[in-house]
Design an enzyme around this catalytic site. Structure first.
Site, PDB file in Angstrom:
ATOM      1  N   HIS A 139     -86.443 -80.859 -28.823  1.00  0.00           N
ATOM      2  CA  HIS A 139     -85.260 -81.367 -28.444  1.00  0.00           C
ATOM      3  C   HIS A 139     -84.580 -79.951 -27.709  1.00  0.00           C
ATOM      4  O   HIS A 139     -85.370 -79.111 -27.609  1.00  0.00           O
ATOM      5  CB  HIS A 139     -84.443 -81.842 -29.461  1.00  0.00           C
ATOM      6  CG  HIS A 139     -84.344 -81.154 -30.789  1.00  0.00           C
ATOM      7  ND1 HIS A 139     -83.920 -79.676 -30.952  1.00  0.00           N
ATOM      8  CD2 HIS A 139     -84.822 -81.233 -32.007  1.00  0.00           C
ATOM      9  CE1 HIS A 139     -84.018 -79.186 -31.962  1.00  0.00           C
ATOM     10  NE2 HIS A 139     -84.688 -79.806 -32.732  1.00  0.00           N
ATOM     11  N   HIS A 191     -85.174 -76.593 -29.530  1.00  0.00           N
ATOM     12  CA  HIS A 191     -86.393 -76.019 -29.321  1.00  0.00           C
ATOM     13  C   HIS A 191     -86.484 -75.287 -27.841  1.00  0.00           C
ATOM     14  O   HIS A 191     -86.784 -74.221 -27.554  1.00  0.00           O
ATOM     15  CB  HIS A 191     -87.607 -76.906 -29.227  1.00  0.00           C
ATOM     16  CG  HIS A 191     -87.817 -77.526 -30.931  1.00  0.00           C
ATOM     17  ND1 HIS A 191     -87.302 -78.855 -30.914  1.00  0.00           N
ATOM     18  CD2 HIS A 191     -88.296 -77.110 -31.901  1.00  0.00           C
ATOM     19  CE1 HIS A 191     -87.838 -79.078 -32.214  1.00  0.00           C
ATOM     20  NE2 HIS A 191     -88.161 -78.106 -32.837  1.00  0.00           N
TER      21      HIS A 191
END
Ligand code: AMP
Length: 283
Positions: free
Chosen positions: A34, A37
């Site tokens: 997502h 990260h």
């Protein structure tokens, strides 16, 4: 961008870069990316010449009955995302590469690991530090980026790297949130619509506690009560812990001086969500 599950290939590649005088940044992850990260990858790309991202759902950091089997795995799209951001390699080792037959070592950090998630998930941090030590040994990065979302993990990894003189700069990345404040997590996709709606109260409760601090409140107990109170009309949420700690040592703080980490773990239905906020006096 190179995608490989081979330890030899990734370590040769990193050794070649180092021999060419290029710095190597590293972002260890469990995948299912997502924006949280991706923000780590952006930081690594901005601060090093080459970036390696690892995707490994590490069995040794999951306890019995946890979500190891159902943990989301989306390697193909993960690789596309990080390639667009300028990563140079993705390392996707199998478990028997990380832990080959005969593997007998466990890296254990005392103290910092005892409370919070360490108490809630026995053995979890030994799994984290051991896998990080193995991956650091393979990649030998100059720097590694970790999210403040997992504040205790960040403190534990910093301690390990310092104690074992690993010579890796650990960079802390801010928590990325959804529009309603919920911290992004690969586990948010487990939430039902109603759980997801109620989960936004986690960040609301933390912000209310922070407001009290800025209004002059220095008693941790009162901040913690404010958080718990915010969740009282959300029947699908259950507080597992709410702690006020020193962000480096993770030791409890009762009378706050000028900064404290408010760290929480809340079950939304069966899904365990963690979040935290560093509350500091304004300078
Ligand atoms: P994971 O794949 O959950 O092990 O996370 C890999 C890295 O991403 C860890 O350093 C996490 O702290 C970081 N991370 C996960 N969620 C977020 C977020 N919402 N904001 C910033 N970093 C995050």
């Amino acid at each position: 961008m190179i995608i490989t599950d081979s330890e030899e290939k990734i370590s040769e590649l990193c050794a070649r870069w180092r021999s060419e005088g290029l710095s190597v940044g590293f972002v260890p992850t469990m995948g299912a990316f997502h924006k949280g990260h991706l923000s780590l990858v952006e930081i690594a790309v901005a601060s090093s010449d080459r970036v390696v991202v690892s995707i490994f759902v590490n069995p040794s950091q999951f306890g019995p009955g946890e979500d190891l089997e159902k943990y989301p795995r989306t390697i193909e799209s993960d690789c596309k995302f990080v390639e667009e951001l300028g990563a140079s390699a993705v390392f996707t080792p199998r478990a028997d590469v990380v832990y080959p037959p005969g593997f007998s070592t466990s890296v254990s950090v005392a103290g910092i690991t005892e409370g919070l998630c360490g108490a809630a998930r026995p053995g979890h941090f030994n799994g984290v530090t051991t896998v990080c030590a193995v991956l650091f040994g393979i990649v030998k990065p100059d720097l590694a980026v970790f999210g403040m979302k997992d504040a205790q993990q960040l403190a534990v990894v910093k301690r390990m790297v310092s104690d074992l003189r690993m010579g890796i700069e650990i960079v802390a990345a801010p928590i990325i949130r959804e529009a309603d404040g919920l911290a992004m997590s690969s586990r948010n996709q487990y939430l039902s619509r109603e759980e997801r709606n109620q989960a936004s109260l986690i960040s609301t409760g933390m912000m209310k506690a922070e407001n009290l601090f800025h209004m002059g409140e220095r008693n941790s107990e009162i901040l913690r009560k404010e958080f718990v109170n915010t969740l009282k009309d959300a029947p699908l949420l259950r507080v597992q812990y709410i702690e006020t700690v020193n962000p480096e040592t993770m030791l409890g703080v009762e009378e706050i001086d000028d900064r404290v980490l408010l760290a929480v773990s809340v079950f939304a239905g069966k899904t365990r969500l963690i979040d935290n906020i560093l509350i500091e006096s304004e300078v």
